[in-house]
Scaffold this motif. Structure first.
Motif, mmCIF file in Angstrom:
data_model
loop_
_atom_site.group_PDB
_atom_site.id
_atom_site.type_symbol
_atom_site.label_atom_id
_atom_site.label_comp_id
_atom_site.label_asym_id
_atom_site.label_seq_id
_atom_site.Cartn_x
_atom_site.Cartn_y
_atom_site.Cartn_z
ATOM 1 N N LEU A 53 1.906 -5.805 13.286
ATOM 2 C CA LEU A 53 1.418 -5.720 11.912
ATOM 3 C C LEU A 53 1.531 -7.071 11.213
ATOM 4 N N HIS A 54 2.665 -7.734 11.406
ATOM 5 C CA HIS A 54 2.882 -9.036 10.773
ATOM 6 C C HIS A 54 1.864 -10.059 11.262
ATOM 7 N N ALA A 55 1.464 -9.945 12.529
ATOM 8 C CA ALA A 55 0.507 -10.890 13.111
ATOM 9 C C ALA A 55 -0.884 -10.758 12.503
ATOM 10 N N LEU A 56 -1.151 -9.642 11.855
ATOM 11 C CA LEU A 56 -2.461 -9.447 11.232
ATOM 12 C C LEU A 56 -2.639 -10.335 10.003
ATOM 13 N N GLY A 57 -1.531 -10.835 9.479
ATOM 14 C CA GLY A 57 -1.559 -11.808 8.393
ATOM 15 C C GLY A 57 -2.326 -11.369 7.161
ATOM 16 N N PRO A 58 -3.421 -12.089 6.824
ATOM 17 C CA PRO A 58 -4.191 -11.806 5.605
ATOM 18 C C PRO A 58 -4.729 -10.378 5.531
ATOM 19 N N LEU A 59 -5.017 -9.787 6.682
ATOM 20 C CA LEU A 59 -5.543 -8.414 6.680
ATOM 21 C C LEU A 59 -4.525 -7.439 6.108
ATOM 22 N N ILE A 60 -3.247 -7.652 6.451
ATOM 23 C CA ILE A 60 -2.197 -6.797 5.906
ATOM 24 C C ILE A 60 -2.071 -6.996 4.409
ATOM 25 N N THR A 61 -2.184 -8.254 3.968
ATOM 26 C CA THR A 61 -2.113 -8.553 2.532
ATOM 27 C C THR A 61 -3.229 -7.849 1.776
ATOM 28 N N VAL A 62 -4.432 -7.912 2.326
ATOM 29 C CA VAL A 62 -5.581 -7.246 1.703
ATOM 30 C C VAL A 62 -5.357 -5.733 1.659
ATOM 31 N N ALA A 63 -4.848 -5.182 2.758
ATOM 32 C CA ALA A 63 -4.593 -3.741 2.815
ATOM 33 C C ALA A 63 -3.528 -3.335 1.789
ATOM 34 N N GLU A 64 -2.493 -4.153 1.657
ATOM 35 C CA GLU A 64 -1.435 -3.852 0.692
ATOM 36 C C GLU A 64 -1.947 -3.915 -0.738
ATOM 37 N N LEU A 65 -2.784 -4.913 -1.023
ATOM 38 C CA LEU A 65 -3.361 -5.017 -2.366
ATOM 39 C C LEU A 65 -4.295 -3.839 -2.641
ATOM 40 N N GLY A 66 -5.024 -3.414 -1.617
ATOM 41 C CA GLY A 66 -5.894 -2.253 -1.775
ATOM 42 C C GLY A 66 -5.096 -0.994 -2.056
ATOM 43 N N LEU A 67 -4.009 -0.798 -1.320
ATOM 44 C CA LEU A 67 -3.158 0.371 -1.547
ATOM 45 C C LEU A 67 -2.520 0.333 -2.925
ATOM 46 N N LEU A 68 -2.120 -0.865 -3.360
ATOM 47 C CA LEU A 68 -1.533 -1.006 -4.693
ATOM 48 C C LEU A 68 -2.549 -0.638 -5.767
ATOM 49 N N THR A 69 -3.775 -1.111 -5.597
ATOM 50 C CA THR A 69 -4.837 -0.795 -6.559
ATOM 51 C C THR A 69 -5.104 0.700 -6.595
ATOM 52 N N PHE A 70 -5.216 1.305 -5.423
ATOM 53 C CA PHE A 70 -5.458 2.745 -5.344
ATOM 54 C C PHE A 70 -4.292 3.524 -5.942
ATOM 55 N N ALA A 71 -3.072 3.028 -5.725
ATOM 56 C CA ALA A 71 -1.893 3.703 -6.266
ATOM 57 C C ALA A 71 -1.919 3.685 -7.789
ATOM 58 N N LEU A 72 -2.258 2.523 -8.355
ATOM 59 C CA LEU A 72 -2.339 2.423 -9.819
ATOM 60 C C LEU A 72 -3.399 3.361 -10.377
ATOM 61 N N VAL A 73 -4.561 3.395 -9.709
ATOM 62 C CA VAL A 73 -5.637 4.290 -10.146
ATOM 63 C C VAL A 73 -5.188 5.745 -10.045
ATOM 64 N N HIS A 74 -4.546 6.086 -8.936
ATOM 65 C CA HIS A 74 -4.113 7.463 -8.700
ATOM 66 C C HIS A 74 -3.079 7.902 -9.731
ATOM 67 N N VAL A 75 -2.095 7.044 -9.981
ATOM 68 C CA VAL A 75 -1.018 7.385 -10.906
ATOM 69 C C VAL A 75 -1.527 7.465 -12.342
ATOM 70 N N ILE A 76 -2.254 6.438 -12.765
ATOM 71 C CA ILE A 76 -2.751 6.402 -14.148
ATOM 72 C C ILE A 76 -3.709 7.567 -14.408
ATOM 73 N N THR A 77 -4.599 7.822 -13.455
ATOM 74 C CA THR A 77 -5.553 8.921 -13.616
ATOM 75 C C THR A 77 -4.831 10.260 -13.605
ATOM 76 N N GLY A 78 -3.852 10.404 -12.704
ATOM 77 C CA GLY A 78 -3.100 11.649 -12.625
ATOM 78 C C GLY A 78 -2.335 11.930 -13.909
ATOM 79 N N VAL A 79 -1.700 10.899 -14.465
ATOM 80 C CA VAL A 79 -0.966 11.062 -15.728
ATOM 81 C C VAL A 79 -1.921 11.418 -16.853
ATOM 82 N N THR A 80 -3.084 10.765 -16.865
ATOM 83 C CA THR A 80 -4.083 11.037 -17.906
ATOM 84 C C THR A 80 -4.555 12.489 -17.849
ATOM 85 N N LEU A 81 -4.834 12.966 -16.643
ATOM 86 C CA LEU A 81 -5.264 14.362 -16.490
ATOM 87 C C LEU A 81 -4.149 15.329 -16.874
#
Length: 213
Positions: A53-81
């Motif tokens: 996983l560590h050898a994937l380098g930038p791909l892991i970073t992109v995946a982590e940022l994507g998960l973080l973005t999705f998490a923020l959307v999921h949490v904020i939207t869930g709280v709003t609902l």
């Protein structure tokens, strides 16, 4: 653009965002569990998985940022609902029945979601944002799970995850329109099966490591 913002700002749009992000997290859980199962192969197998996983380098970073973005959307939207539902019905019904498909998972979604959010922060602080100098990920995990308290916290969190997923998985399919009477019973069974796999699959790992210590 106005149509997009109007749609996403509506109740249906929010539920659609919850479904899409929920699907992504289910996929992540499946992939993460598959990787974590390498721990049964011993420290070399688990460390090799982490190194890959560590050898994937930038791909892991992109995946982590994507998960973080999705998490923020999921949490904020869930709280709003959740707050919107409370505002629409500030007083609980006198009788709480399970009619209309109400289950433990659907009734506790905000609460199990809150537990998972707290656990994710706790988990990242203990495994991700730690000094990995002169050590291995297997050693970090093994040291963490020598603590009965951490094992207990992890198991409680995985029970919450299983309950959350048991409703969220099939509900996401319903949100995107896959709610045909012919298929929904099967989707609910698959949802429960996936929830059990997540709960037991992740939940037994700390017990296994604790017993090895």
């Amino acid at each position: 653009m106005n149509w997009i913002t109007g749609t996403l700002g509506s109740s249906i749009g929010k539920k659609l965002m919850m479904a899409i992000t929920g699907f992504s997290f289910c996929g992540f859980l499946a992939a993460h569990l598959a990787g974590n199962l390498t721990i049964y192969g011993g420290k070399d197998a688990f460390n090799a998985y982490a190194a890959h996983l560590h050898a994937l380098g930038p791909l892991i970073t992109v995946a982590e940022l994507g998960l973080l973005t999705f998490a923020l959307v999921h949490v904020i939207t869930g709280v709003t609902l959740f707050l919107g539902n409370l505002k629409a019905r500030p007083v609980r019904y006198a009788v709480n029945k399970s009619a209309g498909g109400r289950t433990l998972g659907s009734a506790t979604m905000p609460y199990t979601g809150g537990i998972l959010l707290a656990f994710i922060v706790f988990h990242l602080m203990n495994f991700h944002f730690v000094d990995k100098t002169n050590t291995t990920i297997f050693a970090i995990v093994s040291n963490a799970f020598t603590s009965p308290a951490y094992v207990a916290i992890y198991i409680v969190a995985m029970v919450a995850a299983a309950i959350h997923v048991s409703h969220g998985f099939w509900s996401a399919f319903q949100t995107v329109g896959a709610n045909h009477p012919k298929y929904m019973p099967l989707l609910k069974i698959l949802s429960i099966a996936f929830a059990v796999i997540v709960g037991i699959g992740f939940g037994f790992l700390p017990v296994y490591i604790f017993l090895l210590a």
